[in-house]
Design a protein around this motif. Sequence first.
Motif, PDB file in Angstrom:
ATOM      1  N   SER A 353       0.824  -1.202   0.000  1.00 41.35           N
ATOM      2  CA  SER A 353       0.000   0.000   0.000  1.00 41.35           C
ATOM      3  C   SER A 353       0.860   1.254   0.000  1.00 41.35           C
ATOM      4  CB  SER A 353      -0.914   0.004   1.227  1.00 41.35           C
ATOM      5  OG  SER A 353      -1.680   1.180   1.266  1.00 41.35           O
ATOM      6  N   ASP A 354       0.396   2.218  -0.762  1.00 39.67           N
ATOM      7  CA  ASP A 354       1.023   3.535  -0.758  1.00 39.67           C
ATOM      8  C   ASP A 354       0.394   4.455   0.282  1.00 39.67           C
ATOM      9  OD1 ASP A 354       2.673   2.786  -2.870  1.00 39.67           O
ATOM     10  OD2 ASP A 354       1.188   3.409  -4.379  1.00 39.67           O
ATOM     11  N   VAL A 355      -0.605   3.920   1.016  1.00 34.85           N
ATOM     12  CA  VAL A 355      -1.329   4.738   1.986  1.00 34.85           C
ATOM     13  C   VAL A 355      -0.449   5.065   3.190  1.00 34.85           C
ATOM     14  CG1 VAL A 355      -3.336   4.760   3.538  1.00 34.85           C
ATOM     15  CG2 VAL A 355      -3.548   3.819   1.235  1.00 34.85           C
ATOM     16  N   VAL A 356       0.545   4.213   3.456  1.00 29.86           N
ATOM     17  CA  VAL A 356       1.355   4.385   4.658  1.00 29.86           C
ATOM     18  C   VAL A 356       1.904   5.805   4.753  1.00 29.86           C
ATOM     19  CG1 VAL A 356       3.455   3.667   5.848  1.00 29.86           C
ATOM     20  CG2 VAL A 356       1.952   1.945   4.836  1.00 29.86           C
ATOM     21  N   GLY A 357       2.477   6.297   3.676  1.00 23.44           N
ATOM     22  CA  GLY A 357       3.062   7.628   3.718  1.00 23.44           C
ATOM     23  C   GLY A 357       2.041   8.719   3.963  1.00 23.44           C
ATOM     24  N   HIS A 358       0.790   8.477   3.568  1.00 18.31           N
ATOM     25  CA  HIS A 358      -0.283   9.455   3.742  1.00 18.31           C
ATOM     26  C   HIS A 358      -0.835   9.425   5.162  1.00 18.31           C
ATOM     27  CE1 HIS A 358      -3.567  12.035   2.423  1.00 18.31           C
ATOM     28  NE2 HIS A 358      -4.437  11.184   2.945  1.00 18.31           N
ATOM     29  N   VAL A 359      -0.742   8.241   5.806  1.00 20.95           N
ATOM     30  CA  VAL A 359      -1.402   8.030   7.100  1.00 20.95           C
ATOM     31  C   VAL A 359      -0.430   8.144   8.269  1.00 20.95           C
ATOM     32  CG1 VAL A 359      -2.592   6.307   8.515  1.00 20.95           C
ATOM     33  CG2 VAL A 359      -3.217   6.592   6.104  1.00 20.95           C
ATOM     34  N   SER A 360       0.773   7.649   8.102  1.00 23.61           N
ATOM     35  CA  SER A 360       1.682   7.494   9.237  1.00 23.61           C
ATOM     36  C   SER A 360       1.933   8.816   9.958  1.00 23.61           C
ATOM     37  CB  SER A 360       3.016   6.908   8.769  1.00 23.61           C
ATOM     38  OG  SER A 360       3.834   6.592   9.873  1.00 23.61           O
ATOM     39  N   GLY A 361       1.706   8.815  11.272  1.00 22.54           N
ATOM     40  CA  GLY A 361       1.947   9.978  12.102  1.00 22.54           C
ATOM     41  C   GLY A 361       0.835  10.999  12.096  1.00 22.54           C
ATOM     42  N   ARG A 362      -0.265  10.738  11.352  1.00 25.25           N
ATOM     43  CA  ARG A 362      -1.387  11.691  11.284  1.00 25.25           C
ATOM     44  C   ARG A 362      -2.513  11.224  12.209  1.00 25.25           C
ATOM     45  NH1 ARG A 362      -0.520  14.418   6.388  1.00 25.25           N
ATOM     46  NH2 ARG A 362       1.738  14.342   6.026  1.00 25.25           N
ATOM     47  N   ARG A 363      -3.193  12.181  12.820  1.00 22.59           N
ATOM     48  CA  ARG A 363      -4.330  11.848  13.694  1.00 22.59           C
ATOM     49  C   ARG A 363      -5.634  11.932  12.908  1.00 22.59           C
ATOM     50  NH1 ARG A 363      -5.774  15.042  17.727  1.00 22.59           N
ATOM     51  NH2 ARG A 363      -4.715  16.859  16.852  1.00 22.59           N
ATOM     52  N   TYR A 364      -6.560  11.039  13.306  1.00 24.41           N
ATOM     53  CA  TYR A 364      -7.906  11.028  12.739  1.00 24.41           C
ATOM     54  C   TYR A 364      -8.910  11.265  13.861  1.00 24.41           C
ATOM     55  CZ  TYR A 364      -6.137   9.222   8.306  1.00 24.41           C
ATOM     56  OH  TYR A 364      -5.478   9.073   7.107  1.00 24.41           O
ATOM     57  N   SER A 365      -9.774  12.262  13.656  1.00 22.79           N
ATOM     58  CA  SER A 365     -10.817  12.572  14.631  1.00 22.79           C
ATOM     59  C   SER A 365     -12.059  11.759  14.290  1.00 22.79           C
ATOM     60  CB  SER A 365     -11.135  14.074  14.598  1.00 22.79           C
ATOM     61  OG  SER A 365     -12.184  14.372  15.492  1.00 22.79           O
TER      62      SER A 365
END
Length: 479
Positions: A353-365
């Motif tokens: 997945s290429d999503v890792v770079g988009h998601v890693s370290g980001r918070r989701y409310s």
Amino acid sequence: MSHAAQAQALPRGLPEANGIPSAAVREFLKAVNSAELGLHSFMLLRHGQVVAEGWWSPYGPERPHMMFSLSKSFTSTAVGLAAAEGLLSVDDPVVSFFPDKVVRNDAKLQAMRVRHLLSMGSGHGAESLVGDGRGKTDDWVQHILDQPVVYEPGTRFVYNSGATYMLSAIVQRVTGQTVHEYLMPRLFQPLGIEGSAWETCPRGISTGGWGLWLKTEDIAKFGQLYLQRGIWKGERLIPGTWIEQATSAQIANSSVNPDWSQGYGYQFWRCLHGAYRGDGAFGQFCVVLPEQDAVVAITAGSRQLQGILDQVWAHLLPAMGNQSLSADAAAYEELTAELHSLSFPPILSEATSDVVGHVSGRRYSLKDNDRGIRTVSWEWEADVCVFTLQIGERVILVRLGVGQWVEGLVHFEGEPLRAAASCGWSAPDTFVMSMRLVETPFSDTFTCRFSGDGVRIQWEFTRFGAQSTLELEGMRVSD
């Protein structure tokens, strides 16, 4: 394990030398795996020797496991020991132990004896404690004494953990110790049981009907002690007359499941085939087979308890012959390999997945939800992903191995619990996390689907008596 406990470990032997074909044990293992019965551990004793033992990774022999209602059989043992010491009698009125409590003038309550608590014939029409009693008051004894006694004590079997709690409270009244403390020098230490724990109520009384934590070999030792009618290494620990009473049918019971319809003793169930057992929710078993001179100890995370016993009767019971068998090196080698391969596989990535770079370290409310989870985040570090949840003001971190089990402590509820966790991508947009609370029957699976700046999470979890699914939805917090 201490040197003292190692010295008191059960002796090991070969299946064939004890009259059991290795192939039959292997068929049992294959059957429980095929039926997905959720076993965590298994130990088979014959003629006092462990002839087969296995743990489904990430569970292991060094771990204590929640016993649930298998705790009841240990509470019964404490009552038997207190009776042998002349501290109580099974014919004593229950109310006589609590002169400081408010006791209503009720003939059925006054007629309730210790033996009625032991046999689940207290006269209560339903569970007398679990539920409102545990949440509304810290005086559980008073709460149970306040409950209506519907039936004449001794006439109706009604499974009731409150009755076992009352036994624990009675033992504490007459000994000045919790059941756990009282059993320590009389049972646990002689058997070499270390690292046990027992939950207490708000007033410091062992919960009795549940709350004990033991290792699989501890269960096996307890069963072997009962099989030997209370004698351990030449020393009598439990009166033989008590074991006879406790494991004989004291009251009739009925159920759609045959092994729950054979009569109930003093906190022990009678089984098919002349056997008896202590058992607990989700498949915690101590099965004693006197006619076969055998014990089966099992821990599990299963909702098919009769199914587990059915496999014992189908594969292990008929294999127990009266004579030793010729050695079968090939079959024993196959059994050993099977026992060593038992596992719940970790989550393996079936996709990248290429999503890792988009998601890693980001918070989701997250949107409002029943569990009060406010935010979540993921952060990948080489072969580990750290999953963070904010529940109210609490921050919970779970370390998951990418394609492997990684162990740690989690603080979902109450005391920290040891967990093994793994994760992987099932599709380019779907991340799956599995967590097993390895000293309990409980497990969690999170399926996370990412789309743009949003995420949907399906959280499937098992907890006390229920399997539930929670749907969560959230958006990434702006940088």
